[in-house]
Design a protein around this motif. Sequence first.
Motif, PDB file in Angstrom:
ATOM      1  N   ASP A 140       0.838  -1.211   0.000  1.00 18.09           N
ATOM      2  CA  ASP A 140       0.000   0.000   0.000  1.00 18.09           C
ATOM      3  C   ASP A 140       0.866   1.252   0.000  1.00 18.09           C
ATOM      4  O   ASP A 140       0.528   2.255  -0.655  1.00 18.09           O
ATOM      5  N   PHE A 141       1.992   1.194   0.719  1.00 16.01           N
ATOM      6  CA  PHE A 141       2.852   2.368   0.808  1.00 16.01           C
ATOM      7  C   PHE A 141       3.513   2.686  -0.533  1.00 16.01           C
ATOM      8  O   PHE A 141       3.555   3.853  -0.964  1.00 16.01           O
ATOM      9  N   VAL A 142       4.060   1.659  -1.203  1.00 13.65           N
ATOM     10  CA  VAL A 142       4.795   1.909  -2.447  1.00 13.65           C
ATOM     11  C   VAL A 142       3.868   2.337  -3.586  1.00 13.65           C
ATOM     12  O   VAL A 142       4.342   2.874  -4.595  1.00 13.65           O
ATOM     13  N   LYS A 143       2.563   2.118  -3.439  1.00 13.93           N
ATOM     14  CA  LYS A 143       1.633   2.577  -4.470  1.00 13.93           C
ATOM     15  C   LYS A 143       1.634   4.099  -4.580  1.00 13.93           C
ATOM     16  O   LYS A 143       1.274   4.664  -5.621  1.00 13.93           O
ATOM     17  N   GLY A 144       2.029   4.742  -3.471  1.00 15.53           N
ATOM     18  CA  GLY A 144       2.074   6.210  -3.490  1.00 15.53           C
ATOM     19  C   GLY A 144       3.398   6.761  -3.973  1.00 15.53           C
ATOM     20  O   GLY A 144       3.572   7.986  -4.066  1.00 15.53           O
ATOM     21  N   ILE A 145       4.361   5.905  -4.277  1.00 13.23           N
ATOM     22  CA  ILE A 145       5.660   6.348  -4.773  1.00 13.23           C
ATOM     23  C   ILE A 145       5.593   6.509  -6.296  1.00 13.23           C
ATOM     24  O   ILE A 145       5.126   5.626  -7.006  1.00 13.23           O
ATOM     25  N   THR A 146       6.076   7.647  -6.775  1.00 11.20           N
ATOM     26  CA  THR A 146       6.048   7.924  -8.211  1.00 11.20           C
ATOM     27  C   THR A 146       7.457   8.174  -8.732  1.00 11.20           C
ATOM     28  O   THR A 146       8.432   8.184  -7.972  1.00 11.20           O
ATOM     29  N   LEU A 147       7.534   8.421 -10.051  1.00 12.14           N
ATOM     30  CA  LEU A 147       8.827   8.757 -10.640  1.00 12.14           C
ATOM     31  C   LEU A 147       9.382  10.039 -10.025  1.00 12.14           C
ATOM     32  O   LEU A 147      10.573  10.152  -9.769  1.00 12.14           O
ATOM     33  N   SER A 148       8.471  10.988  -9.768  1.00 11.08           N
ATOM     34  CA  SER A 148       8.892  12.263  -9.183  1.00 11.08           C
ATOM     35  C   SER A 148       9.457  12.069  -7.777  1.00 11.08           C
ATOM     36  O   SER A 148      10.360  12.801  -7.361  1.00 11.08           O
ATOM     37  N   THR A 149       8.929  11.097  -7.063  1.00 16.01           N
ATOM     38  CA  THR A 149       9.425  10.832  -5.715  1.00 16.01           C
ATOM     39  C   THR A 149      10.913  10.519  -5.755  1.00 16.01           C
ATOM     40  O   THR A 149      11.696  11.027  -4.941  1.00 16.01           O
ATOM     41  N   PHE A 150      11.313   9.720  -6.728  1.00 17.08           N
ATOM     42  CA  PHE A 150      12.724   9.368  -6.870  1.00 17.08           C
ATOM     43  C   PHE A 150      13.538  10.535  -7.448  1.00 17.08           C
ATOM     44  O   PHE A 150      14.632  10.842  -6.981  1.00 17.08           O
ATOM     45  N   GLN A 151      12.986  11.164  -8.490  1.00 16.20           N
ATOM     46  CA  GLN A 151      13.724  12.224  -9.169  1.00 16.20           C
ATOM     47  C   GLN A 151      13.955  13.439  -8.274  1.00 16.20           C
ATOM     48  O   GLN A 151      14.993  14.097  -8.365  1.00 16.20           O
ATOM     49  N   ASP A 152      12.987  13.746  -7.419  1.00 19.88           N
ATOM     50  CA  ASP A 152      13.097  14.923  -6.557  1.00 19.88           C
ATOM     51  C   ASP A 152      13.701  14.625  -5.184  1.00 19.88           C
ATOM     52  O   ASP A 152      13.815  15.520  -4.352  1.00 19.88           O
ATOM     53  N   PHE A 153      14.050  13.383  -4.956  1.00 23.23           N
ATOM     54  CA  PHE A 153      14.598  13.025  -3.640  1.00 23.23           C
ATOM     55  C   PHE A 153      15.960  13.701  -3.453  1.00 23.23           C
ATOM     56  O   PHE A 153      16.828  13.625  -4.335  1.00 23.23           O
ATOM     57  N   PRO A 154      16.167  14.367  -2.311  1.00 25.25           N
ATOM     58  CA  PRO A 154      17.414  15.120  -2.090  1.00 25.25           C
ATOM     59  C   PRO A 154      18.618  14.228  -1.780  1.00 25.25           C
ATOM     60  O   PRO A 154      19.148  14.214  -0.673  1.00 25.25           O
ATOM     61  N   LEU A 155      19.031  13.472  -2.799  1.00 21.87           N
ATOM     62  CA  LEU A 155      20.205  12.611  -2.641  1.00 21.87           C
ATOM     63  C   LEU A 155      21.090  12.795  -3.868  1.00 21.87           C
ATOM     64  O   LEU A 155      20.689  12.462  -4.986  1.00 21.87           O
ATOM     65  N   PRO A 156      22.277  13.354  -3.676  1.00 24.26           N
ATOM     66  CA  PRO A 156      23.148  13.626  -4.834  1.00 24.26           C
ATOM     67  C   PRO A 156      23.582  12.343  -5.522  1.00 24.26           C
ATOM     68  O   PRO A 156      23.794  11.317  -4.892  1.00 24.26           O
ATOM     69  N   ASP A 157      23.704  12.436  -6.829  1.00 26.73           N
ATOM     70  CA  ASP A 157      24.134  11.280  -7.617  1.00 26.73           C
ATOM     71  C   ASP A 157      25.503  11.547  -8.226  1.00 26.73           C
ATOM     72  O   ASP A 157      25.722  11.353  -9.397  1.00 26.73           O
ATOM     73  N   ASP A 158      26.399  12.050  -7.368  1.00 33.77           N
ATOM     74  CA  ASP A 158      27.713  12.438  -7.854  1.00 33.77           C
ATOM     75  C   ASP A 158      28.797  11.407  -7.541  1.00 33.77           C
ATOM     76  O   ASP A 158      29.976  11.643  -7.741  1.00 33.77           O
ATOM     77  N   SER A 159      28.391  10.262  -6.980  1.00 35.73           N
ATOM     78  CA  SER A 159      29.379   9.233  -6.664  1.00 35.73           C
ATOM     79  C   SER A 159      29.840   8.561  -7.945  1.00 35.73           C
ATOM     80  O   SER A 159      29.057   8.360  -8.872  1.00 35.73           O
ATOM     81  N   PRO A 160      31.123   8.230  -8.025  1.00 36.61           N
ATOM     82  CA  PRO A 160      31.650   7.591  -9.240  1.00 36.61           C
ATOM     83  C   PRO A 160      31.056   6.208  -9.450  1.00 36.61           C
ATOM     84  O   PRO A 160      30.604   5.560  -8.515  1.00 36.61           O
ATOM     85  N   MET A 161      31.087   5.775 -10.695  1.00 34.56           N
ATOM     86  CA  MET A 161      30.581   4.444 -11.008  1.00 34.56           C
ATOM     87  C   MET A 161      31.434   3.392 -10.299  1.00 34.56           C
ATOM     88  O   MET A 161      32.656   3.485 -10.266  1.00 34.56           O
ATOM     89  N   SER A 162      30.764   2.432  -9.731  1.00 40.52           N
ATOM     90  CA  SER A 162      31.457   1.392  -8.981  1.00 40.52           C
ATOM     91  C   SER A 162      31.648   0.152  -9.836  1.00 40.52           C
ATOM     92  O   SER A 162      30.909  -0.080 -10.796  1.00 40.52           O
ATOM     93  N   ASP A 163      32.666  -0.619  -9.502  1.00 40.07           N
ATOM     94  CA  ASP A 163      32.897  -1.880 -10.199  1.00 40.07           C
ATOM     95  C   ASP A 163      32.073  -3.019  -9.611  1.00 40.07           C
ATOM     96  O   ASP A 163      32.147  -4.147 -10.068  1.00 40.07           O
TER      97      ASP A 163
END
Length: 202
Positions: free
Chosen positions: A19-42
Amino acid sequence: MVEQEKELESFGINEELRDFVKGITLSTFQDFPLPDDSPMSDVPTISNVRQDLTEWQEKHAKLVLSTVKEISKLRFELCPRVMRERKFWRIYFLLVNSHVAPYEKWYMEEIERKTAEKIRDKKMKESSNIEMTSQQQAKESKQHNKTSASFVEQDLDVFLLGGDSDECPASSSLFFHLNCFYCANHLFGASDDGDEGFDDFG
């Protein structure tokens, strides 16, 4: 079916989570305040799940992708075009933390408990083996001492009786004294002529 439901429940995948994840959208992930600046990992990706997750998180992720279509769809649309796999799962577990944290805690406690039981059982088994070995050694030592004592007793009988222990003690003793008397006569030059021999010896 029952076993599968129990497994899903143990990894926090229940109706409350669905029930909880039904309220999660693409915007929820895109707007989440988590930087994506970490280098690609092996670190490799297996079965659509990053292998840098904890054991519990990895299992939860695989189960949620196969049983909760909303999460499977979001992951397909977001990774890797919008964000990296690592960021997706970091955001996901932050979003559902309040729902799944108790299950992960219980899971880790169970692992610790089972590990402690294995260690305790191993120590008990080793202790039991040592005790059995000690008892066996003590039994063998006692048997050896008993056998040795029996041999000593038999040798003493032979020494005292001058032959087999079954021989009459009185007869053996008399034979021993007669031999000694005979040897003494020869040693001191006593005559063999009847009574004169006894008088000369005296």
